[in-house]
Design a protein around this motif. Structure first.
Motif, PDB file in Angstrom:
ATOM      1  N   THR A  95       0.840  -1.197   0.000  1.00  0.00           N
ATOM      2  CA  THR A  95       0.000   0.000   0.000  1.00  0.00           C
ATOM      3  C   THR A  95       0.875   1.247   0.000  1.00  0.00           C
ATOM      4  O   THR A  95       1.837   1.345   0.760  1.00  0.00           O
ATOM      5  CB  THR A  95      -0.899   0.010   1.245  1.00  0.00           C
ATOM      6  N   THR A  97       2.092   4.839   0.946  1.00  0.00           N
ATOM      7  CA  THR A  97       1.931   5.641   2.151  1.00  0.00           C
ATOM      8  C   THR A  97       2.321   7.097   1.885  1.00  0.00           C
ATOM      9  O   THR A  97       1.467   7.978   1.865  1.00  0.00           O
ATOM     10  CB  THR A  97       2.756   5.058   3.310  1.00  0.00           C
ATOM     11  N   ARG A 161      -5.028   0.558  12.796  1.00  0.00           N
ATOM     12  CA  ARG A 161      -4.784   0.661  11.361  1.00  0.00           C
ATOM     13  C   ARG A 161      -5.866  -0.056  10.553  1.00  0.00           C
ATOM     14  O   ARG A 161      -6.294  -1.143  10.915  1.00  0.00           O
ATOM     15  CB  ARG A 161      -3.412   0.076  11.017  1.00  0.00           C
ATOM     16  N   GLU A 163      -6.343  -0.580   6.331  1.00  0.00           N
ATOM     17  CA  GLU A 163      -5.865  -0.269   4.989  1.00  0.00           C
ATOM     18  C   GLU A 163      -6.988   0.292   4.118  1.00  0.00           C
ATOM     19  O   GLU A 163      -6.774   1.210   3.331  1.00  0.00           O
ATOM     20  CB  GLU A 163      -5.278  -1.526   4.354  1.00  0.00           C
ATOM     21  N   TRP A 166      -7.613   3.940   5.029  1.00  0.00           N
ATOM     22  CA  TRP A 166      -6.469   4.720   4.559  1.00  0.00           C
ATOM     23  C   TRP A 166      -6.568   5.013   3.058  1.00  0.00           C
ATOM     24  O   TRP A 166      -6.292   6.120   2.604  1.00  0.00           O
ATOM     25  CB  TRP A 166      -5.188   3.966   4.880  1.00  0.00           C
ATOM     26  N   GLU A 167      -6.961   4.026   2.302  1.00  0.00           N
ATOM     27  CA  GLU A 167      -6.969   4.173   0.852  1.00  0.00           C
ATOM     28  C   GLU A 167      -8.136   5.012   0.330  1.00  0.00           C
ATOM     29  O   GLU A 167      -8.067   5.537  -0.782  1.00  0.00           O
ATOM     30  CB  GLU A 167      -6.996   2.793   0.188  1.00  0.00           C
ATOM     31  N   PRO A 179      -0.982   2.211   7.452  1.00  0.00           N
ATOM     32  CA  PRO A 179      -0.578   0.839   7.121  1.00  0.00           C
ATOM     33  C   PRO A 179       0.925   0.741   6.856  1.00  0.00           C
ATOM     34  O   PRO A 179       1.561   1.722   6.458  1.00  0.00           O
ATOM     35  CB  PRO A 179      -1.374   0.532   5.843  1.00  0.00           C
TER      36      PRO A 179
END
Length: 284
Positions: A95, A97, A161, A163, A166-167, A179
């Motif tokens: 992923t 960052t 966390r 993912e 976050w995305e 992540p």
């Protein structure tokens, strides 16, 4: 177009600019955490000048966008807003960052828990004057970063966390929420200017089973230590490093579990949500 360089910040361009990937605009909250201190053994704050020199020199490869001094309100910027910086771990093929947004603005606050400035000790970043926060928030917001915490306002030194969040979600993220990273900072962060303060629970919520591992340092552990002693379950040989999880905590928590009626493997000294809720560890 918003200002590439934060107004009022000293500009020390370390070069090595590179574009971001596009997507949800993000800001990442870090603390420098360049010393380890405890409530029993506070340590003098490292100077802003030293950290600025580090990021402009040997530490340029991990320099953030902004170094913020929350005690005096000073700022230094090392790369422009439209470039990625490299303060986050970013595994090859995983992923993204440092590049995962239209901007990914990384802010390092000059702070570590129990730092000492003059005669005063500061357990949390929010205990500092947080000078300049309003200006910093406004500049970050001008780049499209909404005043929200998609994974929750940071309130501890535990990892939280996701993912998928976050995305897909724009906003502010703690380093502990990114992540592929294992840091658990910043522990706290000032509230957004103009926003109502979030309500604070009376007791610490259960931080998750993974929080309790050897060497974990947190004011939550120190508060738990005091509660176990108050309940007559203290099995500690010393009060040194009371904020670090160790064998004394495990023995003491096992005594608490037995006091609650747990037996055998259910009294293994590792906190669970039910026994934790009954211990009433005060919010720190």
């Amino acid at each position: 177009m918003p200002d590439l360089w934060m107004p009022g910040a000293q500009r020390l361009d370390v070069g090595n600019h590179a574009p971001t990937d596009g997507g949800p605009a993000k800001a990442i909250a870090h603390i420098t955490w360049d010393r380890n201190a405890t409530a029993a053994k506070p340590v003098d704050l490292v100077s802003y000048t030293n950290l600025r020199s580090y990021f402009a020199g040997g530490g340029a490869g991990v320099a953030p966008h902004i170094l913020w001094d929350p005690f005096e309100g000073h700022f230094t910027q090392f790369v422009p807003a439209n470039s990625r910086s490299k303060s986050l771990a970013d595994a090859a093929g995983g992923t993204r960052t440092n590049r995962a947004g239209s901007v990914v603005l990384q802010i390092e606050a000059l702070f570590f828990p129990y730092c000492r400035v003059g005669t005063k000790v500061y357990p949390r970043l929010v205990d500092t004057p947080c000078k300049g926060w309003a200006e910093l928030q406004a500049w970050v917001h001008s780049w499209g970063v909404p005043n929200v915490w998609p994974m929750g306002h940071p309130a501890d030194f535990a990892s939280h966390r996701s993912e998928s969040v976050w995305e897909t979600k724009a906003g502010w993220y703690a380093h502990s929420q990114v992540p592929e990273n294992d840091h658990q900072d910043p522990g706290s962060w000032p509230n957004f200017v103009g926003a109502p303060a979030p309500s604070t629970p009376k007791y610490e919520p259960f931080p998750g089973a993974g929080f309790f591992r050897a060497g974990r340092r947190s004011p939550v552990i120190a508060a738990m230590h005091k509660r176990l002693v108050a309940e007559g379950c203290g099995r500690y040989q010393s009060d040194a490093n009371a904020d670090v999880w160790g064998s004394g905590d495990e023995r003491s928590y096992a005594a608490w579990q037995r006091k609650l009626g747990y037996v055998g493997s259910a009294a293994d000294g590792l906190p669970g949500p039910t026994s934790w809720s009954k211990l009433h560890v005060p919010n720190v």
